[in-house]
Design a protein around this motif. Structure first.
Motif, PDB file in Angstrom:
ATOM      1  N   SER A 128     -13.616   5.575   2.702  1.00 21.73           N
ATOM      2  CA  SER A 128     -13.890   5.031   1.368  1.00 21.73           C
ATOM      3  C   SER A 128     -12.582   5.122   0.569  1.00 21.73           C
ATOM      4  O   SER A 128     -11.673   5.945   0.473  1.00 21.73           O
ATOM      5  CB  SER A 128     -14.804   6.336   0.776  1.00 21.73           C
ATOM      6  N   VAL A 129     -12.422   3.930  -0.132  1.00 17.17           N
ATOM      7  CA  VAL A 129     -11.049   3.811  -0.747  1.00 17.17           C
ATOM      8  C   VAL A 129     -11.356   3.667  -2.247  1.00 17.17           C
ATOM      9  O   VAL A 129     -12.300   3.092  -2.848  1.00 17.17           O
ATOM     10  CB  VAL A 129     -10.599   2.222  -0.312  1.00 17.17           C
ATOM     11  N   GLU A 130     -10.322   4.272  -3.029  1.00 12.41           N
ATOM     12  CA  GLU A 130     -10.357   3.970  -4.418  1.00 12.41           C
ATOM     13  C   GLU A 130      -8.804   3.454  -4.507  1.00 12.41           C
ATOM     14  O   GLU A 130      -7.887   3.754  -4.300  1.00 12.41           O
ATOM     15  CB  GLU A 130     -10.192   5.182  -4.917  1.00 12.41           C
ATOM     16  N   LEU A 131      -8.816   2.250  -5.409  1.00 11.76           N
ATOM     17  CA  LEU A 131      -7.812   1.617  -5.583  1.00 11.76           C
ATOM     18  C   LEU A 131      -7.298   1.158  -6.966  1.00 11.76           C
ATOM     19  O   LEU A 131      -8.310   0.760  -7.623  1.00 11.76           O
ATOM     20  CB  LEU A 131      -7.623  -0.029  -4.711  1.00 11.76           C
ATOM     21  N   VAL A 132      -6.401   1.553  -7.679  1.00 11.47           N
ATOM     22  CA  VAL A 132      -6.118   1.453  -9.127  1.00 11.47           C
ATOM     23  C   VAL A 132      -5.093   0.247  -8.835  1.00 11.47           C
ATOM     24  O   VAL A 132      -3.805   0.367  -8.331  1.00 11.47           O
ATOM     25  CB  VAL A 132      -5.518   2.522  -9.824  1.00 11.47           C
ATOM     26  N   MET A 133      -5.039  -0.717  -9.733  1.00  6.72           N
ATOM     27  CA  MET A 133      -4.346  -2.069  -9.674  1.00  6.72           C
ATOM     28  C   MET A 133      -3.657  -2.228 -11.195  1.00  6.72           C
ATOM     29  O   MET A 133      -4.411  -2.267 -12.211  1.00  6.72           O
ATOM     30  CB  MET A 133      -4.886  -3.416  -9.293  1.00  6.72           C
TER      31      MET A 133
ATOM     32  N   SER B  93      -6.199  -0.161 -20.817  1.00  9.00           N
ATOM     33  CA  SER B  93      -4.947  -0.769 -21.271  1.00  9.00           C
ATOM     34  C   SER B  93      -3.916   0.189 -21.008  1.00  9.00           C
ATOM     35  O   SER B  93      -4.240   1.513 -20.932  1.00  9.00           O
ATOM     36  CB  SER B  93      -4.978  -1.460 -22.801  1.00  9.00           C
ATOM     37  N   GLY B  94      -2.666  -0.352 -21.018  1.00  9.08           N
ATOM     38  CA  GLY B  94      -1.334   0.605 -20.849  1.00  9.08           C
ATOM     39  C   GLY B  94      -1.395   0.928 -19.380  1.00  9.08           C
ATOM     40  O   GLY B  94      -1.868   0.547 -18.423  1.00  9.08           O
ATOM     41  N   ASN B  95      -0.837   2.371 -19.425  1.00 10.83           N
ATOM     42  CA  ASN B  95      -0.531   2.880 -17.724  1.00 10.83           C
ATOM     43  C   ASN B  95      -1.657   3.575 -17.436  1.00 10.83           C
ATOM     44  O   ASN B  95      -2.331   4.362 -18.280  1.00 10.83           O
ATOM     45  CB  ASN B  95       0.768   3.495 -17.700  1.00 10.83           C
ATOM     46  N   PHE B  96      -2.092   3.709 -16.230  1.00  9.11           N
ATOM     47  CA  PHE B  96      -3.124   4.340 -15.784  1.00  9.11           C
ATOM     48  C   PHE B  96      -2.865   5.726 -15.687  1.00  9.11           C
ATOM     49  O   PHE B  96      -1.655   6.240 -15.265  1.00  9.11           O
ATOM     50  CB  PHE B  96      -3.728   3.962 -14.206  1.00  9.11           C
ATOM     51  N   ASP B  97      -3.696   6.583 -16.136  1.00  7.42           N
ATOM     52  CA  ASP B  97      -3.287   8.074 -16.216  1.00  7.42           C
ATOM     53  C   ASP B  97      -4.179   8.790 -15.142  1.00  7.42           C
ATOM     54  O   ASP B  97      -5.577   9.062 -15.408  1.00  7.42           O
ATOM     55  CB  ASP B  97      -3.924   8.559 -17.504  1.00  7.42           C
ATOM     56  N   PRO B  98      -3.544   9.299 -14.103  1.00 10.22           N
ATOM     57  CA  PRO B  98      -4.481   9.744 -13.085  1.00 10.22           C
ATOM     58  C   PRO B  98      -4.941  11.067 -13.453  1.00 10.22           C
ATOM     59  O   PRO B  98      -6.085  11.588 -12.579  1.00 10.22           O
ATOM     60  CB  PRO B  98      -3.384   9.995 -11.792  1.00 10.22           C
ATOM     61  N   SER B  99      -4.600  11.848 -14.366  1.00  5.57           N
ATOM     62  CA  SER B  99      -5.346  13.171 -14.745  1.00  5.57           C
ATOM     63  C   SER B  99      -6.203  12.916 -15.654  1.00  5.57           C
ATOM     64  O   SER B  99      -7.275  13.716 -15.516  1.00  5.57           O
ATOM     65  CB  SER B  99      -4.059  13.987 -15.656  1.00  5.57           C
ATOM     66  N   ASN B 100      -6.341  11.942 -16.573  1.00  6.00           N
ATOM     67  CA  ASN B 100      -7.557  12.106 -17.284  1.00  6.00           C
ATOM     68  C   ASN B 100      -8.390  10.826 -17.255  1.00  6.00           C
ATOM     69  O   ASN B 100      -9.577  10.840 -17.475  1.00  6.00           O
ATOM     70  CB  ASN B 100      -6.875  11.907 -18.922  1.00  6.00           C
TER      71      ASN B 100
END
Length: 562
Positions: A447-452, A479-486
Motif C-alpha cells: 500500500s503506497v502513499e505518494l505526495v507529488m 497550495s504551497g509546500n506539503f506539511d507532513p505533520s499537519n
C-alpha cells in the motif's frame, strides 16, 4: 412418464436458477479490432498535411466494449515511424505486455511489423481512451474507449437518450515529429499548436440535440500539452464519472480537464426549442513560462428542427488562462460514489510513503553546440531531480528475464535528496538535473502513499501525472509546500475520487494512495508531452505475488524486438 416429469422439473429449475443469477455473473465476450497505422492527407485551417492515423481516421476508431470483455487488437505499422499503442487507464491486470509505452513494456512496432494487444476490461466502466505512446505521434493517433456496464447492469443514473464522445485535441500546422526533434536538439521549448480541436475539428464541430432529452457526453482531453477549461453556453451539466470511475453527481457550468483525463457528464437540453444557438468552447489553463497556444476552440450546440437560421449566438464565460482557483475548487468536488455497489477501496494503512518533487530544470549544453534553453542550457524536467533516460530495450522484458543489470538501477530516491522551499523563489541558481534510468521496486500488494510536490524552479506550473497499470485515490491536495505533520490529518479516506491521472497544482501538491496489486513494470509520467520528452517520468517495478493470479505471465510470442 415419471422420468419425463423429473427431467422437465430439472430443466425448469435450471432455467429459473439462470434467470435469478446476479447480473454480474454474465461472462464477457471477446471483441476483435484491427488497427492499420497509415498516413492520411488531412486539411485543417485552410492547409493540408499528411498525418499518422489509425485506419485513415482522425480521430481514430471507437472501441466499444463492456466491463468484463476481452479485447484483441492487432496493430499493423505501415508508416516510416516506430509506434506503440497505449490503452490509457485500462488496469491491465496480469497483462502488462499489452500496456503499450515504448521501451517500458515493449519495444516499438517497427515499419512493416505487427503486434496483437490482448487484455480484459476488469472492474471498469465509463470512458477511457487509446493513443500512440512513441515520441509525439499521439498528436493525431488517438481515439475513445467506451466501456458500458455488464449486461443488465444499469448506470447509477438515468439512462441517457444518446451518448456522444467529445475528444479535445490540438492541431499543429507543422510536423510534430520535427517540432519535438528540433526542441530536443536545440534545448528550447517546442513550437505551440495553432488550434485546439473538438473531435478533430478546429472550428466546425456541431452537436445536434433535441429538446427535453438527456445526453451523456464522454469528454476526453487528448491535447498534447495543455489542460483545458470547457463549457457550453447557457447550459449546466452534471458530472457523473471521471477516468471510468463513477462519482457523486454534481452540477457545473464549467469543466476542468487535464490531458489524459476523461469526464462523463449529463447534458439535459432545454424543454422547448430555444431562440438561440449555443457555443461549445474550450481554452487552455496555463501558469508557466514560455509560448502557448492561447486560442479558443468553438463548436456549436444546435437544437434540431429549428427553422430559424438567424438566431443569436451565445458564448460561455470561461476562466482566465492563469486562474489557479477554479482547477483547485473543481478537483475538490470530485468524490467517489463509495457505496455498496461501487465502494471506495482506499488503503487505510500505508506500507510505503514517498515524496516526489516534480518540475522543470536544465541540462548543460554539450560542447561545441549553442543551446537555446535557460541561460544557454537545455530544458529538462525531473522527478526528485532525476530526469528519466529511456533505455534502448523494454524494461518489462529485462525485469521478467532477470536481466536488469546495466539497463536500470533500483535507487530512485523516495524523498528529495536536497530539501528546500519548493514553492518559493529557489534559493540557488543551480537548475541542473540528474539523469538516469532509475526505478522504484515494490513488493506485491504494497500500500503506497505518494505526495507529488510542485516546484517553482524555472516557473510554477501544473503537471498532470499519469500512472500506468493502477487506479489511485486522490486523498488530498493543497497550495504551497506539503506539511507532513499537519496535512495528513485532513486527508479524505472516506470517498476520495478514483483516477488514473491527477494534476499536481501549480505551486502546490497532491497526495494519492494506491495498492500495488498488479505485477509488472509501470510507467508514471507527466501527460504534457513536452515535459514527458524532457524527462518528467519514472517507473514502478511491482514484484510477483505468491499465488498464480498474482504473477506476470510470460510474454506473447509476437512481442516486438528492439
Amino acid at each position: 412418464m415419471a422420468t419425463t416429469s423429473v427431467i422437465l422439473l430439472s430443466l425448469l429449475f435450471l432455467f429459473s436458477s439462470l434467470c435469478l443469477m446476479p447480473s454480474h455473473a454474465h461472462a464477457g465476450i471477446t471483441r476483435h479490432y484491427k488497427f492499420d497505422i497509415k498516413m492520411q492527407n488531412v486539411t485543417r485551417l485552410c492547409s493540408s498535411k499528411s498525418i499518422v492515423t489509425v485506419n485513415g481516421k482522425f480521430p481514430g476508431p471507437r472501441i466499444v466494449t463492456r466491463e468484463g470483455d476481452r479485447l484483441v487488437i492487432k496493430v499493423v505499422n505501415h508508416v516510416q515511424y516506430n509506434i506503440t499503442i497505449h490503452w490509457h487507464g485500462v488496469r491491465q491486470l496480469q497483462s502488462g505486455w499489452a500496456d503499450g509505452p515504448s521501451y517500458i513494456t515493449q519495444c516499438p512496432i517497427q515499419t512493416g511489423q505487427s503486434y496483437v494487444y490482448n487484455f480484459t476490461i476488469t472492474g471498469q466502466r465509463g470512458t477511457l481512451w487509446w493513443h500512440a505512446h512513441f515520441s509525439w505521434l499521439r498528436a493525431t493517433v488517438y481515439g475513445p474507449i467506451i466501456i458500458r456496464p455488464k449486461l443488465n447492469v444499469p448506470y447509477p443514473f438515468k439512462k441517457p437518450y444518446k451518448e456522444v464522445p467529445i475528444m479535445l485535441g490540438e492541431w499543429f500546422k507543422g510536423d510534430t515529429e520535427a517540432i519535438i526533434a528540433q526542441s530536443l536538439q536545440t534545448g528550447a521549448g517546442p513550437n505551440a499548436s495553432e488550434a485546439y480541436t473538438i473531435n478533430g475539428l478546429p472550428d466546425t464541430f456541431k452537436l445536434k440535440v433535441k429538446p427535453g432529452k438527456t445526453y451523456l457526453l464522454r469528454l476526453i482531453n487528448a491535447a498534447l500539452n495543455d489542460e483545458l477549461f470547457f463549457s457550453i453556453a447557457n447550459h449546466t451539466v452534471t458530472v457523473v464519472d471521471a477516468d471510468a470511475s463513477y462519482v457523486k453527481p454534481f452540477n457545473t457550468d464549467i469543466l476542468f480537464i487535464s490531458p489524459g483525463q476523461t469526464t462523463n457528464v449529463l447534458l439535459k437540453t432545454k424543454p422547448h426549442f430555444p431562440n438561440a444557438t449555443y457555443f461549445i468552447e474550450a481554452r487552455p489553463y496555463f501558469t508557466g513560462q514560455g509560448t502557448i497556444d492561447n486560442t479558443t476552440v468553438a463548436g456549436v450546440l444546435q437544437y434540431q428542427q429549428n427553422s430559424n437560421t438567424n438566431l443569436p449566438v451565445l458564448r460561455p464565460t470561461l476562466p482566465q488562462i492563469n486562474d489557479t482557483t477554479f482547477p483547485a475548487n473543481f478537483s475538490t468536488k470530485l468524490r467517489s460514489l463509495a457505496n455498496s455497489d461501487y465502494p471506495a477501496n482506499v488503503p487505510q494503512s500505508v506500507d510505503k510513503r514517498f515524496l516526489f518533487t516534480v518540475g522543470l530544470g536544465s541540462n548543460p549544453c554539450p560542447e561545441n553546440q549553442t543551446c537555446q534553453g535557460p541561460n544557454g542550457s537545455k530544458f529538462a524536467a525531473s522527478i526528485n531531480n532525476v530526469s528519466f533516460t529511456l533505455p534502448s530495450t523494454a524494461l518489462l522484458q529485462v525485469h521478467y528475464f532477470g536481466m536488469a543489470n546495466g539497463v536500470y538501477t533500483t535507487d530512485f530516491p523516495s524523498f528529495p535528496l536536497m530539501p528546500f522551499n519548493y514553492t518559493a523563489n529557489p534559493p540557488f541558481n543551480h537548475t541542473h538535473v540528474g539523469n538516469g534510468t532509475k526505478v522504484v521496486v515494490l513488493p506485491f500488494n504494497t500500500s503506497v502513499e505518494l505526495v507529488m510536490q510542485g516546484t517553482t524552479i524555472l516557473g510554477a506550473e501544473s503537471h498532470p501525472l499519469h500512472i500506468h497499470g493502477f487506479n489511485f485515490y486522490v486523498v488530498g491536495l493543497g497550495s504551497g509546500n506539503f506539511d507532513p505533520s499537519n496535512d495528513p490529518a485532513n486527508f479524505n479516506l472516506l470517498d476520495p475520487v478514483e483516477r488514473n491521472t491527477a494534476s499536481v497544482p501549480s505551486g502546490g501538491w497532491v497526495a494519492i494512495r494506491f495498492q500495488a496489486d498488479n505485477p509488472g513494470v509501470w510507467f508514471m509520467h507527466c501527460h504534457l508531452d513536452v515535459h514527458l520528452s524532457w524527462g518528467l517520468r519514472m517507473a514502478w517495478v511491482v514484484m510477483d505475488g505468491k499465488l498464480p493470479n498474482q504473477k506476470l505471465p510470460p510474454p506473447p510470442s509476437d512481442l516486438p524486438k528492439c
